[in-house]
Design an enzyme around this catalytic site. Structure first.
Site, PDB file in Angstrom:
ATOM      1  N   TYR A   1     -19.767  97.146  70.918  1.00 18.98           N
ATOM      2  CA  TYR A   1     -20.953  96.641  70.239  1.00 18.98           C
ATOM      3  C   TYR A   1     -21.678  97.783  69.536  1.00 18.98           C
ATOM      4  O   TYR A   1     -22.054  97.693  68.363  1.00 18.98           O
ATOM      5  CB  TYR A   1     -21.871  95.959  71.258  1.00 18.98           C
ATOM      6  CG  TYR A   1     -23.010  95.176  70.641  1.00 18.98           C
ATOM      7  CD1 TYR A   1     -22.769  93.957  70.029  1.00 18.98           C
ATOM      8  CD2 TYR A   1     -24.318  95.640  70.695  1.00 18.98           C
ATOM      9  CE1 TYR A   1     -23.809  93.224  69.470  1.00 18.98           C
ATOM     10  CE2 TYR A   1     -25.360  94.922  70.139  1.00 18.98           C
ATOM     11  CZ  TYR A   1     -25.102  93.709  69.525  1.00 18.98           C
ATOM     12  OH  TYR A   1     -26.126  92.999  68.963  1.00 18.98           O
TER      13      TYR A   1
ATOM     14  N   LYS B   1     -22.043  98.257  65.479  1.00 19.85           N
ATOM     15  CA  LYS B   1     -23.387  98.154  64.911  1.00 19.85           C
ATOM     16  C   LYS B   1     -23.819  99.453  64.238  1.00 19.85           C
ATOM     17  O   LYS B   1     -24.507  99.436  63.209  1.00 19.85           O
ATOM     18  CB  LYS B   1     -24.388  97.730  65.993  1.00 19.85           C
ATOM     19  CG  LYS B   1     -24.171  96.309  66.518  1.00 19.85           C
ATOM     20  CD  LYS B   1     -24.269  95.277  65.403  1.00 19.85           C
ATOM     21  CE  LYS B   1     -24.192  93.857  65.933  1.00 19.85           C
ATOM     22  NZ  LYS B   1     -24.332  92.839  64.869  1.00 19.85           N
TER      23      LYS B   1
ATOM     24  N   SER C   1     -28.441  96.178  64.888  1.00 21.27           N
ATOM     25  CA  SER C   1     -29.079  96.036  66.188  1.00 21.27           C
ATOM     26  C   SER C   1     -29.761  97.362  66.504  1.00 21.27           C
ATOM     27  O   SER C   1     -29.495  98.377  65.853  1.00 21.27           O
ATOM     28  CB  SER C   1     -28.021  95.734  67.260  1.00 21.27           C
ATOM     29  OG  SER C   1     -28.519  95.911  68.566  1.00 21.27           O
TER      30      SER C   1
END
Length: 278
Positions: free
Chosen positions: A156, A160, A143
């Site tokens: 997150y 990532k 991401s």
């Protein structure tokens, strides 16, 4: 890597969002598909839709955080199609909240799916890809959060950025072996999906953020459009797959802060919204 009809693509997190776009584009290119997702109902619906269009599809409901279930996915690909040409480690979920308000279980869930899912895919499939002795390619979905950090998204962002590090390391290792296997890391911004449905907001501040994130993500790039860019990047042999170019000034700012040893300052990324991807 040359993309040819009849090649075999394995896609995790295939039932929605980026994974579904990849599956649809792969089918349109004439690839044979091994699709996995934890949502069996949506996975079956997608497989039936693609099969009705003439695609050869095998499916497995699996939790990518479980090494044994990823091994079962490998076994399915071998049994059904006798090999793998493209592996998309794509499954991912979201978690928002202040770092200290996120529970141990929430942290573990993110590590299991977003990071261990990719680790398990690499551990299970790379030995096969090397034994095959023919060109093959791996795409790991990270991401923009894999390159720049945002508040309220610690699990997150952590997972990532780890996927980016793993992918880069794998790239070096495959090059060291002069293997015919190559790798890309996909770092998109907002891509239309319902990933926020997987979120378990930790605290009131996170709940207030979630509606904004959900709106931004649902209005993001179409998954099929993203998939076309991904396959083009694979065909060109590119490691970095960065479909949202307007985030680069923010990345330059972060790199400058590191090199100049100045304290980081958060700024919103001008990429149709916040830096969220898979």
């Amino acid at each position: 890597m040359v993309i040819e009809q009849g090649q075999v693509a394995v896609i995790t997190g295939a039932a929605g969002g980026i994974g579904k776009g990849l599956a649809e584009e792969a089918a349109a290119l004439g690839l044979r598909l091994v699709l996995s997702d934890i949502d069996g109902q949506r996975l079956t619906a997608l497989a039936e839709e693609l099969a009705a269009q003439g695609a050869e599809v095998a499916t497995l409901v699996a939790d990518v955080g479980d090494p044994e279930q990823v091994e079962s996915l490998l076994a399915l690909a071998q049994q059904r199609f006798d090999g793998v040409d493209l592996l998309f480690n794509n499954a991912g979920v979201m978690q928002t909240g202040f770092s200290w308000e996120i529970t141990a279980a929430q942290w573990q869930r993110m590590l299991d799916i977003n990071l261990r899912g990719v680790i398990n895919g690499v551990r299970s499939f790379v030995p096969l890809l090397l034994r095959q002795g023919r060109p093959a390619h791996i795409v790991n979905t990270a991401s923009l959060a894999g390159l720049i950090s945002s508040p309220m998204m610690a699990p997150y962002t952590v997972t990532k950025q780890a996927v980016v590090a793993l992918s880069e390391t794998l790239h070096y290792e495959l090059a060291m072996l002069q293997a015919p296997v190559s790798v890309s890391v996909l770092c998109p911004g907002p891509v239309a999906s319902d990933i926020m449905a997987s979120n378990r907001a930790a605290g009131e501040a996170a709940r207030q953020l979630d509606s904004l994130l959900d709106s931004t993500i649902r209005q993001g790039m179409a998954p099929r459009e993203l998939a076309q860019l991904v396959f083009a990047g694979v065909a060109e042999g590119r490691f970095w797959l960065l479909p949202h170019k307007s985030f680069k000034p923010a990345l330059e700012q972060r790199l400058a802060s590191i090199l100049e040893e100045t304290n980081p300052v958060f700024q919103m990324v001008d990429v149709e919204g916040e830096p969220h991807g898979a």
